[in-house]
Design a protein around this motif. Structure first.
Motif, short mmCIF file in Angstrom:
data_model
loop_
_atom_site.label_atom_id
_atom_site.label_comp_id
_atom_site.label_asym_id
_atom_site.label_seq_id
_atom_site.Cartn_x
_atom_site.Cartn_y
_atom_site.Cartn_z
N LYS A 1 -9.44 5.34 2.49
CA LYS A 1 -9.62 4.52 1.30
C LYS A 1 -8.24 4.17 0.72
CE LYS A 1 -12.00 4.90 -3.15
NZ LYS A 1 -12.87 5.79 -3.96
N TYR A 2 -8.12 2.96 0.19
CA TYR A 2 -6.88 2.51 -0.44
C TYR A 2 -7.17 2.05 -1.86
CZ TYR A 2 -5.31 2.48 4.38
OH TYR A 2 -5.01 2.83 5.66
N ILE A 3 -6.22 2.30 -2.76
CA ILE A 3 -6.38 1.88 -4.15
C ILE A 3 -5.15 1.11 -4.60
CG2 ILE A 3 -7.96 3.72 -4.85
CD1 ILE A 3 -5.54 5.24 -5.97
N ASN A 4 -5.34 0.19 -5.52
CA ASN A 4 -4.24 -0.51 -6.17
C ASN A 4 -4.02 0.16 -7.52
OD1 ASN A 4 -3.83 -2.47 -4.14
ND2 ASN A 4 -5.59 -3.58 -4.90
N VAL A 5 -2.77 0.55 -7.77
CA VAL A 5 -2.43 1.29 -8.98
C VAL A 5 -1.43 0.47 -9.79
CG1 VAL A 5 -1.39 3.40 -9.88
CG2 VAL A 5 -2.82 3.50 -7.84
N ALA A 6 -1.73 0.28 -11.07
CA ALA A 6 -0.81 -0.40 -11.98
C ALA A 6 0.11 0.66 -12.57
CB ALA A 6 -1.58 -1.11 -13.09
N ILE A 7 1.41 0.43 -12.42
CA ILE A 7 2.42 1.36 -12.92
C ILE A 7 3.26 0.62 -13.95
CG2 ILE A 7 4.43 2.74 -12.33
CD1 ILE A 7 3.19 3.10 -9.56
N ASN A 8 3.39 1.20 -15.11
CA ASN A 8 4.22 0.61 -16.16
C ASN A 8 5.58 1.30 -16.14
OD1 ASN A 8 5.12 -0.86 -18.28
ND2 ASN A 8 3.88 0.16 -19.81
N LEU A 9 6.57 0.62 -15.59
CA LEU A 9 7.90 1.19 -15.52
C LEU A 9 8.73 0.71 -16.70
CD1 LEU A 9 8.51 0.60 -11.72
CD2 LEU A 9 7.85 2.72 -12.85
N TYR B 1 -1.86 2.47 -2.64
CA TYR B 1 -1.71 3.84 -2.17
C TYR B 1 -2.89 4.22 -1.30
CZ TYR B 1 2.07 4.61 -5.49
OH TYR B 1 3.26 4.53 -6.16
N ALA B 2 -2.61 5.01 -0.27
CA ALA B 2 -3.68 5.57 0.56
C ALA B 2 -4.22 6.80 -0.15
CB ALA B 2 -3.12 5.96 1.93
N VAL B 3 -5.53 6.95 -0.14
CA VAL B 3 -6.18 8.08 -0.81
C VAL B 3 -6.61 9.08 0.25
CG1 VAL B 3 -8.10 8.77 -2.28
CG2 VAL B 3 -7.00 6.55 -2.63
N ALA C 1 -8.78 -1.29 -2.57
CA ALA C 1 -8.25 -2.20 -1.55
C ALA C 1 -9.04 -1.99 -0.26
CB ALA C 1 -6.77 -1.97 -1.33
N ALA C 2 -9.40 -3.08 0.38
CA ALA C 2 -10.17 -3.00 1.62
C ALA C 2 -9.33 -2.43 2.76
CB ALA C 2 -10.69 -4.36 2.00
N ALA C 3 -8.03 -2.77 2.75
CA ALA C 3 -7.14 -2.31 3.81
C ALA C 3 -5.71 -2.25 3.26
CB ALA C 3 -7.20 -3.26 5.00
N ALA C 4 -4.88 -1.59 3.99
CA ALA C 4 -3.47 -1.49 3.60
C ALA C 4 -2.78 -2.83 3.84
CB ALA C 4 -2.79 -0.41 4.41
N PRO C 5 -1.82 -3.20 2.98
CA PRO C 5 -1.07 -4.43 3.23
C PRO C 5 -0.32 -4.31 4.56
CG PRO C 5 -0.62 -3.58 1.04
CD PRO C 5 -1.42 -2.54 1.77
N ALA C 6 -0.40 -5.31 5.39
CA ALA C 6 0.21 -5.26 6.72
C ALA C 6 1.73 -5.24 6.68
CB ALA C 6 -0.28 -6.45 7.53
N GLU C 7 2.33 -5.85 5.68
CA GLU C 7 3.78 -5.99 5.65
C GLU C 7 4.51 -4.85 4.96
OE1 GLU C 7 2.00 -8.17 2.19
OE2 GLU C 7 1.65 -8.24 4.31
N TYR C 8 3.79 -3.84 4.50
CA TYR C 8 4.41 -2.75 3.77
C TYR C 8 4.03 -1.41 4.38
CZ TYR C 8 5.18 -6.29 0.25
OH TYR C 8 5.54 -7.44 -0.41
#
Length: 62
Positions: free
Chosen positions: A2-10, A21-23, A53-60
């Motif tokens: 499973k993959y998740i999109n995480v919003a990070i406030n830097l 991120y991969a879970v 996220a359905a899948a990991a980004p291919a370019e990262y």
């Protein structure tokens, strides 16, 4: 996996982005809206799960 999109406030330059991120299987119950602590470079930061996220980004590399 499973993959998740995480919003990070830097604090640097008001950067607000989402990162994928991969879970691991033992944390498969994490869902949208959860507050999470994730590795980011040489530190760990707090973020929020914004979407699944359905899948990991291919370019990262995860």
């Amino acid at each position: 996996m499973k993959y998740i999109n995480v919003a990070i406030n830097l604090p640097v330059k008001n950067l607000f982005k989402q990162f994928t991120y991969a879970v691991p299987p033992q944390l498969d119950h994490v869902d949208v809206g959860w507050r999470v602590v994730v590795p980011f470079g040489y530190q760990t930061v707090e973020g929020f799960v914004t979407s699944l996220a359905a899948a990991a980004p291919a370019e990262y590399e995860l």
